[in-house]
Design a protein around this motif. Structure first.
Motif, mmCIF file in Angstrom:
data_model
loop_
_atom_site.group_PDB
_atom_site.id
_atom_site.type_symbol
_atom_site.label_atom_id
_atom_site.label_comp_id
_atom_site.label_asym_id
_atom_site.label_seq_id
_atom_site.Cartn_x
_atom_site.Cartn_y
_atom_site.Cartn_z
ATOM 1 N N ASP A 25 0.839 -1.201 0.000
ATOM 2 C CA ASP A 25 0.000 0.000 0.000
ATOM 3 C C ASP A 25 0.869 1.243 0.000
ATOM 4 N N LEU A 26 0.912 1.932 -1.121
ATOM 5 C CA LEU A 26 1.705 3.153 -1.224
ATOM 6 C C LEU A 26 0.801 4.370 -1.328
ATOM 7 N N GLY A 27 -0.467 4.185 -0.977
ATOM 8 C CA GLY A 27 -1.410 5.289 -1.065
ATOM 9 C C GLY A 27 -1.622 5.710 -2.503
ATOM 10 N N ALA A 28 -1.479 7.014 -2.753
ATOM 11 C CA ALA A 28 -1.738 7.530 -4.096
ATOM 12 C C ALA A 28 -0.643 7.150 -5.081
ATOM 13 N N TRP A 29 0.476 6.608 -4.548
ATOM 14 C CA TRP A 29 1.640 6.395 -5.407
ATOM 15 C C TRP A 29 1.612 5.083 -6.170
ATOM 16 N N ASN A 30 0.679 4.175 -5.838
ATOM 17 C CA ASN A 30 0.682 2.864 -6.502
ATOM 18 C C ASN A 30 0.620 2.992 -8.031
ATOM 19 N N HIS A 77 -3.461 -4.439 -2.959
ATOM 20 C CA HIS A 77 -3.084 -4.518 -1.552
ATOM 21 C C HIS A 77 -4.309 -4.477 -0.657
ATOM 22 N N GLN A 78 -5.475 -4.186 -1.239
ATOM 23 C CA GLN A 78 -6.657 -4.038 -0.390
ATOM 24 C C GLN A 78 -7.409 -5.353 -0.255
#
Lengths: 98, 220, 539
Positions: free
Chosen positions: A31-36, B219-220
Motif C-alpha cells: 500500500d503506497l497510497g496515491a503512489w501505486n 493490496h486491499q
C-alpha cells in the motif's frame, strides 16, 4: 543502418523485462497510497523504453526516427493534459455546472 | 548530396523502381512503419483518454472491476508477450545476418507465443461472459452502473489489442513464408524489420494495459 | 508489349484499359481517380445543399419535414467534409505533385497509395448506403447522445464509412511524410522545397496525429450503439462531453487539413502569377508547421457553451488568438508578393485574388467566434455557418479550383478556354458572397443553424442567400463543363504554359509514367523567377 546487436544484449533486455514485470506485480501488493498507480506506470514506461530502444532498435536509428517515435507520446500528453485540464478545473468556481 | 542517393552498382532484385538503392528503400520502410506506429499510438490514445477520465471520476468502480480480473492469467500473458518480443528481435537479427534456419525457428516461436496469448485471452473472456460482466443488457444488475464503464473499456482495449495480435500473426505467417524461401539477408531484411516493429508495438500496448487493468488496488 | 516503343509515353497513354487504371500504382493516375471520385461526391453534397437552400426560401417549414431537413444538412456536412474537402487537394493535386516536386519517380509506397483510394471508395459507398437506407440526422459531428441513444437511423453504418475513409486519409498523409523525408532529389534541401510541399507536409502531420483519434472515437460510438457499451452513456456515468473533446481533438485540426493544402496551392500560384520569389519564404514555410502544431491546442473553442470549465475555455480562447497569427503571416506575405509583381491576368490569378479576399473574411470572423464571451451570442447561429463556409469553400474550394486551373494543362495535357476560366472564377466569387455574406447578418441577428423554419423577418436575407447559391452552382457546373469538354480535344498544352518555375514544369505535359527520364538535381531555390528572367535576358 543495418546495425546488428549481439544476442547477449537481447537476452539481457529480456531478463530485465521479466524482472520488471515481477517488480510491478510485487509493488501492487504494497500500500503506497496515491503512489501505486504512478509507480506502476513508471515501471511500464521503463519497460516500454527498453523495448523501443533495444528490441525496436531506435538506439541505432536516425534522429528522425527518434523524433517520430517521441511525437506520438508527446501528442498523447497534449490530448490527456488539455482534456483533463477541463475536467479538473470545472469545480473551481464553486457554482454547479460552471 | 544525400547519402541515400549514391547508387552502389548493380540492381538488387528486390529494389523497387522508384528508389535509388536498397539503403533508401530500407530507410523509407522503417520511417513509414514508425509513422504508422504513431497513428497506432494515437488510436489507442483515445481509449486511454477515456480510461484516464473515468478512472479519475469513478475510482471505486475501477477497484471493483479490476478485482474481477485474473491477475495470474494477466501476468502470464505479459511474460508470454515479452518472450515473443525476444524471439521476434532474434528473428530480425537472424535476417540481418542471413541465418535462414534461425529466422524460421524464431518466427515460429513468436507465432507460438502469440497464439498462447490469444488462447489465454479466450479463457479470460469466457469467464467474463459467465459472470455477467459484459456491458449491455446482460450486465450483472447488482453492480454499480459505473462498473460498466470499466468493463466497456476493458473489452475495447483488450479486444482491439487482441485484434492487433491476430493481424500480427497474419503478418508473421507472411514473413515465415519469405524466410522459408530464403528471401531475407543482410541486403534485404526490411519486411522482417518492419514486422518486428509492429509486433513490439503490440507488446508495448500490453505492457501498459497489464498494470492499468489488472493491478488496481491489489493490496486491499 | 510487342510493339517496340523507344520513346517513353505519357502516363495517360501507357498501358490502356480499365484494369490498367483500376490497378495502377502510378501516383498521377491515382490522383485522377481521386479527382473523379471527389467530384462525384461534391455533386452529391451540392445536391443536399440545394435542398437546404430551397427549404430556406420561405420561413415556414413547407418543402421538407423537420426530420428530412435534419438528414439533408447532416448528409451535406458528412459528404462535403469527409468525402470532398479532406481528400480534395491532398489526394488529387497532392498525389499528382508531391513526387514530382520532390523529383521522385513515385510516392514511397505506391501500393498503399492505391489502397487509400479503395478505402476511400469503400467508406464512401457505406456512407451512401446509409443515405439510401434512410439517412442520418445527427449533424456531421455525430455528437452523442444523438448518435448513440436518440438516433434510430443508420448512424453506425455512416460512422463505419467515415471510419474507413479516415484510414484512407491517414495512408495519404503517411505516404507524403515518408516521401518528403526520404525521396527528395539531390540538392533539394528543405528550404529549397516549393511551399506546396511544406503545406502538404504540415497537412500530413495533422492527418497522422489526429485522424486515429476520431477513428477510435467513432468506434466507441459504434460499440455503444451496436453492443450497448456505454462509454458516453450518462446512464452508466459516461460523459457525452468526452465525445466532444475526442471528436474536436481531430476535427479542429481537420479544419487545417482542409485549408493548409489550399494555402500551399496559393503560395505556388501567387509566386507564378506575379513572377516573383515569394516574400518571406521561410516565414510562409514555418507558418505551415506552426498552424499544424498550434492547431492541436485550440479544439475547446468549439465547446465554450457545452459545460466546459471556463478556465479551460479561457486558455483555449487565448491559444485560438495565437493560431490566427501564422495564417495572418501567410496572408501578409501573399499580398507582399503580389505588391509590385509583374502580375499577369490569367485565370489562376482570379482564383488567387478571390481566395485571399474570402479567406481574409473567414479568418477574421473566426476571431469573433474564438472570443469566449462573443461566442456565447454567436454559437450555433448562421454566423458560424457563414464563417466556416468562408474558410472551407471561400478558402479551400477556391484554392482547389485555382490549383486545378493552374495544373490542368500539366495533368491532362489540355488547355481550357481562358475566358471561361475567368468568367467562372468571377461567378463563383460573386455567387459565394451572395450566398454567405447575408448569413453573417442573419446569424448575428439570432437565426440558429439546423432549423428548417425561421421568423419572417429573416426571409429577405435568406432569399438572397438562396439566389446566390444558384449563381455559385452555375459557376461550378460551368467549370465541370469546360474541363470535361477539354478532355475531348487534342492535347495542345506546352510543358510550361504559365512560365512558372518548379520541377513539374520542366517535364512534358502530361508527364511520362516515371516523371523524369533523367534523375533531376536541384541547384536553385524555389521560385527563382529573377534568375530565370536574367537567363533569358542574357540569351
Amino acid at each position: 543502418m543495418s546495425h546488428v546487436s549481439s544476442k547477449g544484449l537481447y537476452y539481457t533486455i529480456f531478463i530485465s523485462l521479466i524482472i520488471l514485470t515481477g517488480v510491478t506485480v510485487a509493488i501492487a501488493r504494497v500500500d503506497l497510497g496515491a503512489w501505486n498507480t504512478p509507480i506502476a506506470l513508471a515501471v511500464a514506461a521503463v519497460k516500454a523504453t527498453l523495448v523501443i530502444l533495444f528490441f525496436m532498435g531506435v538506439r541505432n536509428n536516425t534522429p528522425l526516427t527518434k523524433v517520430v517515435a517521441a511525437s506520438g507520446f508527446l501528442w498523447l500528453i497534449i490530448l490527456f493534459g488539455i482534456t483533463m485540464g477541463d475536467y479538473l478545473t470545472r469545480s473551481w468556481l464553486g457554482i454547479p455546472g460552471r | 548530396m544525400h547519402p541515400a542517393h549514391e547508387n552502389h552498382g548493380g540492381h538488387h532484385p528486390m529494389l523497387q523502381h522508384h528508389f535509388f538503392n536498397m539503403g533508401q528503400q530500407l530507410e523509407a520502410s522503417i520511417l513509414g512503419m514508425w509513422v504508422f506506429l504513431v497513428t497506432e499510438v494515437m488510436f489507442f490514445g483515445g481509449l486511454f483518454m477515456a480510461y484516464l477520465l473515468y478512472r479519475t471520476l469513478y475510482p471505486a468502480a475501477w477497484l471493483a472491476g479490476s478485482h474481477e480480473l485474473n491477475e495470474v492469467l494477466g501476468g502470464l500473458n505479459t511474460v508470454v508477450l515479452i518472450c515473443s518480443s525476444l524471439t521476434m528481435a532474434l528473428a530480425v537479427r537472424a535476417a540481418q545476418v542471413g541465418a535462414r534456419m534461425a529466422q524460421i525457428v524464431n518466427i515460429i516461436l513468436t507465432m507460438g507465443f502469440g497464439t498462447t496469448f490469444l488462447v489465454v485471452k479466450y479463457y479470460e473472456y469466457a469467464a467474463k461472459f459467465e459472470h455477467h460482466l459484459v456491458p449491455g443488457a446482460h450486465f450483472d444488475p447488482t453492480r454499480e452502473p459505473a462498473q460498466q464503464l470499466y468493463f466497456s473499456l476493458y473489452f475495447m482495449m483488450t479486444g482491439i489489442h487482441a485484434l492487433h495480435m491476430v493481424v500480427g500473426l497474419g503478418i508473421m505467417a507472411w514473413i515465415l513464408y519469405g524466410a522459408w524461401k530464403g528471401h531475407f539477408n543482410a541486403e534485404y531484411f526490411a519486411p522482417v524489420e518492419i514486422a518486428g516493429l509492429y509486433w513490439h508495438f503490440v507488446d508495448i500496448v500490453w505492457i501498459f494495459l497489464f498494470p492499468l487493468l489488472y493491478l488496481i488496488g491489489k493490496h486491499q | 508489349m510487342n510493339h517496340a516503343v523507344n520513346e517513353p509515353r505519357s502516363y495517360l497513354d501507357a498501358p490502356y484499359g480499365v484494369a490498367s487504371w483500376l490497378l495502377t500504382k502510378d501516383h498521377k493516375r491515382i490522383a485522377l481517380l481521386y479527382l473523379i471520385s471527389i467530384t462525384v461526391f461534391f455533386l452529391i453534397g451540392a445536391l443536399f445543399a440545394a435542398g437546404i437552400r430551397a427549404e430556406l426560401m420561405t420561413p415556414e417549414g413547407d418543402l421538407f419535414t423537420a426530420d428530412m431537413y435534419n438528414k439533408l444538412f447532416t448528409l451535406h456536412g458528412v459528404v462535403m467534409v469527409f468525402f470532398f474537402l479532406i481528400p480534395s487537394i491532398p489526394a488529387t493535386l497532392g498525389n499528382f505533385l508531391v513526387p514530382i516536386m520532390c523529383g521522385a519517380k513515385d510516392l514511397a509506397f505506391p501500393k498503399i497509395n492505391l489502397l487509400s483510394w479503395y478505402l476511400y471508395l469503400i467508406g464512401a459507398t457505406l456512407t451512401l448506403g446509409a443515405v439510401f437506407m434512410g439517412g442520418v440526422d445527427t449533424g456531421w459531428t455525430f455528437y452523442t447522445p444523438y448518435s448513440s441513444m436518440a438516433s434510430n437511423t443508420n448512424v453506425t453504418l455512416a460512422a463505419v464509412g467515415v471510419f474507413i475513409a479516415g484510414f484512407s486519409s491517414i495512408l495519404t498523409g503517411f505516404n507524403f511524410v515518408v516521401t518528403i523525408h526520404r525521396m527528395r532529389a539531390p540538392g533539394l534541401t528543405w528550404f529549397r522545397m516549393p511551399l506546396f510541399l511544406w503545406a502538404m507536409y504540415a497537412t500530413s502531420l495533422v492527418m497522422i496525429l489526429g485522424t486515429p483519434v476520431v477513428a477510435i472515437t467513432l468506434l466507441m460510438v459504434g460499440a455503444e450503439a451496436a453492443l450497448g457499451f456505454g462509454i458516453f452513456d450518462p446512464r452508466v456515468g459516461g460523459d457525452p462531453v468526452l465525445f466532444q473533446h475526442l471528436f474536436w481533438f481531430y476535427s479542429h485540426p481537420a479544419v487545417y487539413i482542409m485549408i493548409l493544402p489550399g494555402m500551399g496551392v496559393i503560395s505556388e500560384l501567387v509566386a507564378a502569377v506575379s513572377r516573383k520569389q515569394i516574400f518571406g519564404y521561410s516565414f510562409v514555410a514555418y507558418s505551415s508547421l506552426a498552424i499544424a502544431i498550434i492547431g492541436f491546442l485550440v479544439w475547446g473553442h468549439h465547446m465554450f457553451v457545452s459545460s466546459q470549465s471556463i478556465y479551460a475555455g479561457l486558455v483555449f480562447s487565448i491559444i485560438t488568438m495565437i493560431v490566427a497569427v501564422p495564417s495572418a503571416v501567410k496572408t501578409f506575405n501573399w499580398t507582399a508578393t503580389l505588391y509590385r509583381g509583374s502580375i499577369t491576368w490569367e485565370s489562376p490569378t482570379y482564383w488567387v485574388i478571390g481566395f485571399i479576399g474570402l479567406f481574409l473574411v473567414g479568418g477574421l470572423t473566426g476571431l469573433f467566434l474564438g472570443a469566449m464571451g462573443l461566442d456565447v451570442h454567436l454559437h450555433d447561429t448562421y454566423f458560424v455557418v457563414a464563417h466556416f463556409h468562408y474558410i472551407m469553400v471561400g478558402g479551400g474550394v477556391m484554392a482547389f479550383l485555382g490549383g486545378v486551373h493552374f495544373w490542368w494543362p500539366k495533368m491532362t495535357g489540355r488547355t481550357y478556354p481562358e475566358t471561361l476560366g475567368k468568367i467562372s472564377a468571377v461567378l463563383v466569387f460573386v455567387g459565394f458572397n451572395l450566398t454567405f455574406l447575408p448569413q453573417f447578418v442573419v446569424g448575428y441577428l439570432g437565426m440558429p443553424r439546423r432549423y428548417h423554419a425561421y421568423p419572417e423577418e429573416f426571409q429577405i436575407l435568406n432569399v438572397v442567400s438562396t439566389g446566390g447559391a444558384s449563381v455559385l452552382g452555375i459557376g461550378y457546373l460551368l467549370i465541370i463543363g469546360y474541363l470535361v469538354a477539354s478532355m475531348f480535344k487534342p492535347r495542345n498544352a506546352t510543358a510550361n504554359p504559365w512560365g512558372a518555375t518548379g520541377l513539374e514544369w520542366d517535364i512534358p505535359s502530361p508527364p511520362t509514367t516515371f516523371n523524369f527520364e533523367i534523375d533531376p538535381v536541384v541547384t536553385e531555390d524555389a521560385y527563382n523567377y529573377a534568375g530565370r528572367a536574367q537567363k533569358t535576358g542574357d540569351n
